[in-house]
Scaffold this active site. Structure first.
Site, PDB file in Angstrom:
ATOM      1  CG  ASP A 113     -17.035 -30.601  23.869  1.00 58.74           C
ATOM      2  OD1 ASP A 113     -17.031 -29.972  22.815  1.00 58.74           O
ATOM      3  OD2 ASP A 113     -16.237 -30.393  24.784  1.00 58.74           O
ATOM      4  CD1 TRP A 135     -13.604 -26.135  19.212  1.00 60.93           C
ATOM      5  CD2 TRP A 135     -15.265 -24.662  19.566  1.00 60.93           C
ATOM      6  NE1 TRP A 135     -14.229 -26.464  20.390  1.00 60.93           N
ATOM      7  CE2 TRP A 135     -15.240 -25.584  20.640  1.00 60.93           C
ATOM      8  CE3 TRP A 135     -16.224 -23.642  19.577  1.00 60.93           C
ATOM      9  CZ2 TRP A 135     -16.139 -25.521  21.702  1.00 60.93           C
ATOM     10  CZ3 TRP A 135     -17.119 -23.580  20.642  1.00 60.93           C
ATOM     11  CH2 TRP A 135     -17.060 -24.517  21.691  1.00 60.93           C
TER      12      TRP A 135
END
Ligand code: FRU
Length: 491
Positions: free
Chosen positions: A39, A300
């Site tokens: 992130d 992910w």
């Protein structure tokens, strides 16, 4: 202790650099020098420069105990890597300095992040402790930790509780956190006068597992063109029709955040980007009032072929946000025209049931073009990008006339990845305006002035550099096409 751990992390990166492979290294997107990135964190404008932090594992190209990587830029185009800002060093953040945000107060740069602990086995998500922590820096480079400023809520059904986004509202600091209460997601708000002492304000929005997923990661709340936007990354949404096909999503709702801290949604839930790789987006208010957004341009549990070359993870291009009813538009930040080098003008006109190789080649290119739907009869037509000479590799971007969708197809895009994503084209629409950014291992498509975007990682061979215009079963009509070679800044 913290300083020694930062030195060690820095050495780990330095040692990896000679081994790092270049096949997929991005030319003008921010990626870690080596190791893992996820992130974007702590986007902030401090003393005339944009600072970008990011979730970082310097010891391998796998997710691990999270550090905060750090880079800065004056112009949103050229980025300078800085020393790692945070390393897990204290009992309260011993297993990771998770995502968070940054603010400037009294000319000091503050980072607010989640301290993470595994209470059982590493990676057992059912036994964790998360607390909110503060760090500060007078020079914007070296950070001092101030410890925990918000302890885990007393409610035993809340364990996942993270990713603080802090902003100033009416003279007070507000903090938004994503939480998981049992199996339901929540957006929780806290308030502070000094960043050190926080009090609970409200549950701004309560979700239900069935329709809202089980956890809202990386919340952001901001005002845009007279409306409030709640931007977040929900986990656990189920795909329906063409929507929500990624493992996790990045979504938003418009509405109104009232003074008591309740968010009243007025718009529908929308996906932010429709490509394969866009998560954990965060925004920044630029000094000139623009709301800028970056996301982690990966997903992910997706294949990441660059891991074998000792790095992985990248941030999207910065995007300017605007609002169109209850929908957001994302346009490439205007500063990015500075990447443009030589320009080629192509007049393709019509392609009839064929493929026409374009007079432009490269891995780092920007395309600006229009697809003329009115003048076309083809079942599908568009561009084939990053094509190999042997025809094995290609990334397709085309209009599918039967489905009336613009499709990004990466089934033959090279190593690892696959899959198709698409966005709707309205029934009466007669043309599609496209801006496409190619980098060595990414494609970002901006459709109709940012009404939709599709962002995906692709891993073609370094020599798959051809581009062509194609049409299947009929004629495809292309407007004038501009192509720019983009600067290879190797950030
Ligand atoms: C989102 C996220 C955050 C967390 C961080 C850990 O991608 O799971 O919720 O803080 O990554 O690296």
């Amino acid at each position: 202790m913290h300083a020694a751990l930062l030195d060690e992390a820095h050495r780990a990166i330095e040692n990896k650099l000679p081994e790092r492979g270049h096949d997929y290294r991005l030319g003008y997107h921010l990626s870690p020098p080596a190791g893992w990135m996820n992130d974007p964190n702590g986007l902030v404008f401090f003393r005339g420069e944009y600072h970008m932090f990011y979730q970082h594992h310097p010891y391998s190209a796998q997710w691990g105990p999270m550090h905060w990587g750090h880079a800065k830029s004056r112009d949103l185009v050229h980025w300078e890597h800085l020393p790692i800002a945070l390393a897990p060093s204290e009992p309260y953040d011993r297993d990771g300095c998770f995502s968070g945000s940054a603010v400037v107060a009294d000319d000091t740069l503050y980072l607010i992040y989640t301290g993470h602990q595994w209470l059982g086995e590493t990676r057992n998500d059912d036994q964790i402790r998360q607390v909110q922590c503060l760090a500060s820096s007078a020079d914007g480079i070296t950070f001092t930790k101030h410890g925990v400023v918000l302890q885990t809520p007393g409610d035993p059904s809340i364990m996942h509780w993270r990713d603080p986004k802090v902003w100033m509202r009416d003279g007070q600091w507000w903090m938004a956190l994503g939480a998981r209460q049992g199996d339901d997601p929540q957006l929780l708000l806290y308030r502070s006068a000094d960043l050190h002492h926080w009090e609970y304000l409200s549950c701004a929005l309560q979700g239900r597992r069935e329709q809202d997923g089980y956890m809202w990661e990386c919340p952001d709340i901001f005002e845009l063109d007279g409306c409030d936007v709640f931007l977040y990354s929900p986990q656990g949404l189920k795909p329906t029709g063409y929507d929500n096909w990624n493992l996790y999503q990045n979504s938003y709702r418009t509405g109104r955040l009232d003074d008591s801290g309740h968010f009243n949604p007025s718009g529908e839930l929308h996906e932010l980007d429709h490509g394969h790789d866009f998560y954990a987006a965060q925004t920044l208010l630029a000094p000139d009032g623009r709301r800028l957004l970056w996301a982690w341009m990966d997903m992910w549990e997706s294949p990441m072929p660059s891991q074998a070359q000792h790095w992985c993870g990248a941030l999207s291009l910065p995007r300017e946000l605007s609002r169109d009813g209850d929908r957001l538009r994302m346009q490439p930040a205007r500063e990015l025209v500075a990447l443009r080098q030589s320009q080629t003008l192509l007049q393709v006109d019509e392609v009839a049931s064929a493929s026409h190789v374009l007079d432009v080649q490269g891995a780092l290119l920007e395309f600006e073009l229009e697809l003329d739907l009115e003048g076309s009869s083809a079942e599908r037509f568009g561009l084939a990008l990053r094509c190999s000479e042997d025809g094995q590799e290609r990334t397709l971007l085309y209009f599918d006339a039967t489905a009336r969708r613009l499709v990004l197809d990466r089934q033959y895009s090279g190593a690892g990845v696959s899959g198709v994503r698409s966005v709707p084209i309205a029934p009466g629409q007669t043309r599609i305006a496209l801006r496409v950014f190619l980098d060595r291992s990414s494609i970002e498509v901006f459709v109709d002035e940012g009404a939709y975007t599709l962002s995906s990682r692709i891993y073609p061979r370094p020599d798959s550099l051809l581009a062509s215009a194609f049409a299947v079963n009929g004629t495809g009509c292309f407007g004038a096409m501009s192509v720019w070679r983009l600067a290879d800044l190797q950030i």
